[in-house]
Design a protein around this motif. Structure first.
Motif, PDB file in Angstrom:
ATOM      1  N   LEU A 160      29.286  90.742  65.159  1.00 51.41           N
ATOM      2  CA  LEU A 160      30.147  90.701  66.339  1.00 51.41           C
ATOM      3  C   LEU A 160      29.490  89.908  67.463  1.00 51.41           C
ATOM      4  CD1 LEU A 160      32.611  91.457  67.984  1.00 51.41           C
ATOM      5  CD2 LEU A 160      31.601  93.714  68.388  1.00 51.41           C
ATOM      6  N   ARG A 161      28.204  90.110  67.662  1.00 49.84           N
ATOM      7  CA  ARG A 161      27.509  89.337  68.695  1.00 49.84           C
ATOM      8  C   ARG A 161      27.563  87.833  68.384  1.00 49.84           C
ATOM      9  NH1 ARG A 161      23.995  93.943  68.429  1.00 49.84           N
ATOM     10  NH2 ARG A 161      22.632  92.899  66.901  1.00 49.84           N
ATOM     11  N   SER A 162      27.399  87.481  67.134  1.00 44.53           N
ATOM     12  CA  SER A 162      27.459  86.072  66.736  1.00 44.53           C
ATOM     13  C   SER A 162      28.847  85.496  66.965  1.00 44.53           C
ATOM     14  CB  SER A 162      27.073  85.921  65.262  1.00 44.53           C
ATOM     15  OG  SER A 162      25.737  86.313  65.043  1.00 44.53           O
ATOM     16  N   ILE A 163      29.870  86.301  66.698  1.00 44.52           N
ATOM     17  CA  ILE A 163      31.245  85.849  66.921  1.00 44.52           C
ATOM     18  C   ILE A 163      31.466  85.569  68.409  1.00 44.52           C
ATOM     19  CG2 ILE A 163      33.652  86.620  66.899  1.00 44.52           C
ATOM     20  CD1 ILE A 163      32.981  88.079  64.260  1.00 44.52           C
ATOM     21  N   GLY A 164      30.902  86.412  69.277  1.00 42.42           N
ATOM     22  CA  GLY A 164      31.029  86.173  70.707  1.00 42.42           C
ATOM     23  C   GLY A 164      30.407  84.856  71.127  1.00 42.42           C
ATOM     24  N   GLU A 165      29.238  84.547  70.579  1.00 40.55           N
ATOM     25  CA  GLU A 165      28.594  83.266  70.877  1.00 40.55           C
ATOM     26  C   GLU A 165      29.415  82.110  70.328  1.00 40.55           C
ATOM     27  OE1 GLU A 165      25.985  82.792  72.880  1.00 40.55           O
ATOM     28  OE2 GLU A 165      26.219  84.958  73.233  1.00 40.55           O
ATOM     29  N   GLU A 166      29.989  82.302  69.155  1.00 43.00           N
ATOM     30  CA  GLU A 166      30.842  81.257  68.580  1.00 43.00           C
ATOM     31  C   GLU A 166      32.045  80.996  69.462  1.00 43.00           C
ATOM     32  OE1 GLU A 166      33.619  80.333  64.656  1.00 43.00           O
ATOM     33  OE2 GLU A 166      32.376  82.148  64.679  1.00 43.00           O
ATOM     34  N   ALA A 167      32.650  82.067  69.971  1.00 41.87           N
ATOM     35  CA  ALA A 167      33.825  81.912  70.840  1.00 41.87           C
ATOM     36  C   ALA A 167      33.482  81.048  72.047  1.00 41.87           C
ATOM     37  CB  ALA A 167      34.331  83.277  71.273  1.00 41.87           C
ATOM     38  N   LYS A 168      32.350  81.331  72.677  1.00 38.93           N
ATOM     39  CA  LYS A 168      31.960  80.547  73.853  1.00 38.93           C
ATOM     40  C   LYS A 168      31.645  79.106  73.475  1.00 38.93           C
ATOM     41  CE  LYS A 168      28.988  83.763  75.242  1.00 38.93           C
ATOM     42  NZ  LYS A 168      27.944  84.447  76.065  1.00 38.93           N
ATOM     43  N   SER A 169      30.974  78.915  72.342  1.00 39.94           N
ATOM     44  CA  SER A 169      30.591  77.557  71.941  1.00 39.94           C
ATOM     45  C   SER A 169      31.795  76.702  71.579  1.00 39.94           C
ATOM     46  CB  SER A 169      29.612  77.615  70.765  1.00 39.94           C
ATOM     47  OG  SER A 169      30.274  78.013  69.562  1.00 39.94           O
ATOM     48  N   ARG A 170      32.883  77.346  71.177  1.00 38.81           N
ATOM     49  CA  ARG A 170      34.084  76.601  70.793  1.00 38.81           C
ATOM     50  C   ARG A 170      35.089  76.487  71.932  1.00 38.81           C
ATOM     51  NH1 ARG A 170      35.978  78.721  65.004  1.00 38.81           N
ATOM     52  NH2 ARG A 170      37.125  76.751  65.007  1.00 38.81           N
ATOM     53  N   GLY A 171      34.679  76.924  73.110  1.00 44.79           N
ATOM     54  CA  GLY A 171      35.498  76.694  74.290  1.00 44.79           C
ATOM     55  C   GLY A 171      36.569  77.729  74.557  1.00 44.79           C
ATOM     56  N   LEU A 172      36.498  78.886  73.916  1.00 50.39           N
ATOM     57  CA  LEU A 172      37.489  79.922  74.174  1.00 50.39           C
ATOM     58  C   LEU A 172      37.218  80.576  75.528  1.00 50.39           C
ATOM     59  CD1 LEU A 172      37.807  79.533  71.043  1.00 50.39           C
ATOM     60  CD2 LEU A 172      38.524  81.919  70.977  1.00 50.39           C
ATOM     61  N   PRO A 176      45.304  85.899  73.711  1.00 44.99           N
ATOM     62  CA  PRO A 176      45.005  85.360  72.390  1.00 44.99           C
ATOM     63  C   PRO A 176      44.752  83.864  72.426  1.00 44.99           C
ATOM     64  CG  PRO A 176      47.373  85.600  72.620  1.00 44.99           C
ATOM     65  CD  PRO A 176      46.759  86.175  73.874  1.00 44.99           C
ATOM     66  N   SER A 177      43.936  83.410  71.515  1.00 44.86           N
ATOM     67  CA  SER A 177      43.714  81.986  71.318  1.00 44.86           C
ATOM     68  C   SER A 177      43.915  81.663  69.844  1.00 44.86           C
ATOM     69  CB  SER A 177      42.304  81.584  71.746  1.00 44.86           C
ATOM     70  OG  SER A 177      42.152  81.664  73.141  1.00 44.86           O
ATOM     71  N   PHE A 178      44.351  80.455  69.594  1.00 46.77           N
ATOM     72  CA  PHE A 178      44.626  80.010  68.223  1.00 46.77           C
ATOM     73  C   PHE A 178      43.923  78.673  68.002  1.00 46.77           C
ATOM     74  CE2 PHE A 178      48.269  82.098  70.173  1.00 46.77           C
ATOM     75  CZ  PHE A 178      48.410  83.226  69.374  1.00 46.77           C
ATOM     76  N   LEU A 179      43.177  78.581  66.922  1.00 37.56           N
ATOM     77  CA  LEU A 179      42.458  77.361  66.598  1.00 37.56           C
ATOM     78  C   LEU A 179      42.921  76.842  65.242  1.00 37.56           C
ATOM     79  CD1 LEU A 179      38.794  78.105  67.739  1.00 37.56           C
ATOM     80  CD2 LEU A 179      40.136  76.089  68.382  1.00 37.56           C
ATOM     81  N   THR A 180      43.312  75.577  65.210  1.00 35.76           N
ATOM     82  CA  THR A 180      43.723  74.957  63.957  1.00 35.76           C
ATOM     83  C   THR A 180      42.506  74.400  63.240  1.00 35.76           C
ATOM     84  OG1 THR A 180      44.125  72.835  65.051  1.00 35.76           O
ATOM     85  CG2 THR A 180      45.982  74.378  64.920  1.00 35.76           C
ATOM     86  N   GLU A 181      42.704  73.979  62.012  1.00 36.84           N
ATOM     87  CA  GLU A 181      41.583  73.492  61.214  1.00 36.84           C
ATOM     88  C   GLU A 181      40.964  72.221  61.780  1.00 36.84           C
ATOM     89  OE1 GLU A 181      42.179  74.890  56.700  1.00 36.84           O
ATOM     90  OE2 GLU A 181      43.839  73.655  57.428  1.00 36.84           O
ATOM     91  N   ASP A 182      41.722  71.450  62.553  1.00 39.64           N
ATOM     92  CA  ASP A 182      41.159  70.245  63.162  1.00 39.64           C
ATOM     93  C   ASP A 182      40.618  70.509  64.559  1.00 39.64           C
ATOM     94  OD1 ASP A 182      43.564  70.614  64.450  1.00 39.64           O
ATOM     95  OD2 ASP A 182      44.253  68.545  64.244  1.00 39.64           O
ATOM     96  N   GLY A 183      40.511  71.798  64.942  1.00 35.97           N
ATOM     97  CA  GLY A 183      39.872  72.153  66.199  1.00 35.97           C
ATOM     98  C   GLY A 183      40.768  72.182  67.410  1.00 35.97           C
TER      99      GLY A 183
END
Length: 208
Positions: A160-172, A176-183
């Motif tokens: 869960l902690r890693s997912i939080g870091e991923e969310a920030k790194s991907r600009g969330l 709700p947010s939705f991300l497509t395969e092309d980003g």
């Protein structure tokens, strides 16, 4: 047979607009032949990085009052039960989110997510206590106590902690947010249909 495109659904159990999306995303994705990747995460650290100490709907009272009215309208339009505001908002969603992270790839994840949101926003119940979540899992025919125990193990907490870091790194920055395969990032319940259309290649003229 061609592989179905996948749409990532980033949601927070304390989020009212995530509730609206969670209650309808599987049906809409099925109709569009899009697979869903369930991405539960916590908004608290994301908000903290923006300098917020609470939900913006609490920090800006006029915005909060309109949000509750707007969500009530949308729930009625979608045929959901009347909106019931829980006593505390935002709720502590840590335990519920840990369970969702543990079960994100399990066949019961959609049913579990909808059960939590229904308890929270249709019945106004608290979702913080593991015992209440265990009961919801039991009602789904699952082994609630065993799932709750597994969700509290350190590997799942670390995930869960890693997912939080991923969310920030991907600009969330919200849910709700939705991300497509092309980003491509779409934010908000009212962008769900557009996200699904983008996922299958149906895009506005001039966009690619």
């Amino acid at each position: 047979m061609p592989r179905r495109p996948t749409l990532e659904f980033w949601f927070e159990f304390a989020s009212t607009y995530s509730y609206l999306s969670a209650m309808r995303i599987e049906a809409l994705a099925g109709a569009a032949d899009v697979a869903i990747r369930w991405r539960p995460f916590l908004l608290g650290p994301v908000f903290a990085a923006q300098g917020w100490t609470s939900s913006p709907f609490n920090l800006y009272p006029a915005k909060g009052r309109n949000m509750w009215r707007d969500v009530a309208r949308e729930a009625a339009r979608l045929g959901l039960p009347p909106l019931t505001r829980p006593d505390a908002f935002p709720q502590n969603s840590l335990a519920a989110t840990r369970i969702a992270v543990h079960g994100a790839d399990e066949p019961w994840i959609g049913d579990y997510v909808r059960a939590v949101y229904t308890a929270e926003f249709a019945r106004g119940q608290a979702i913080a206590e593991p015992g209440a979540l265990s009961a919801l899992l039991n009602d789904l025919g699952l082994e609630g106590p065993a799932i709750v125990r597994a969700a509290t193990q350190e590997p799942n907490k670390s995930r869960l902690r890693s997912i939080g870091e991923e969310a920030k790194s991907r600009g969330l920055y919200g849910a709700p947010s939705f991300l497509t395969e092309d980003g491509e990032l779409f934010w908000g319940n009212d962008r769900l249909e557009q996200a699904l259309a983008w996922a299958v290649g149906d895009r506005p003229a001039g966009m690619r």
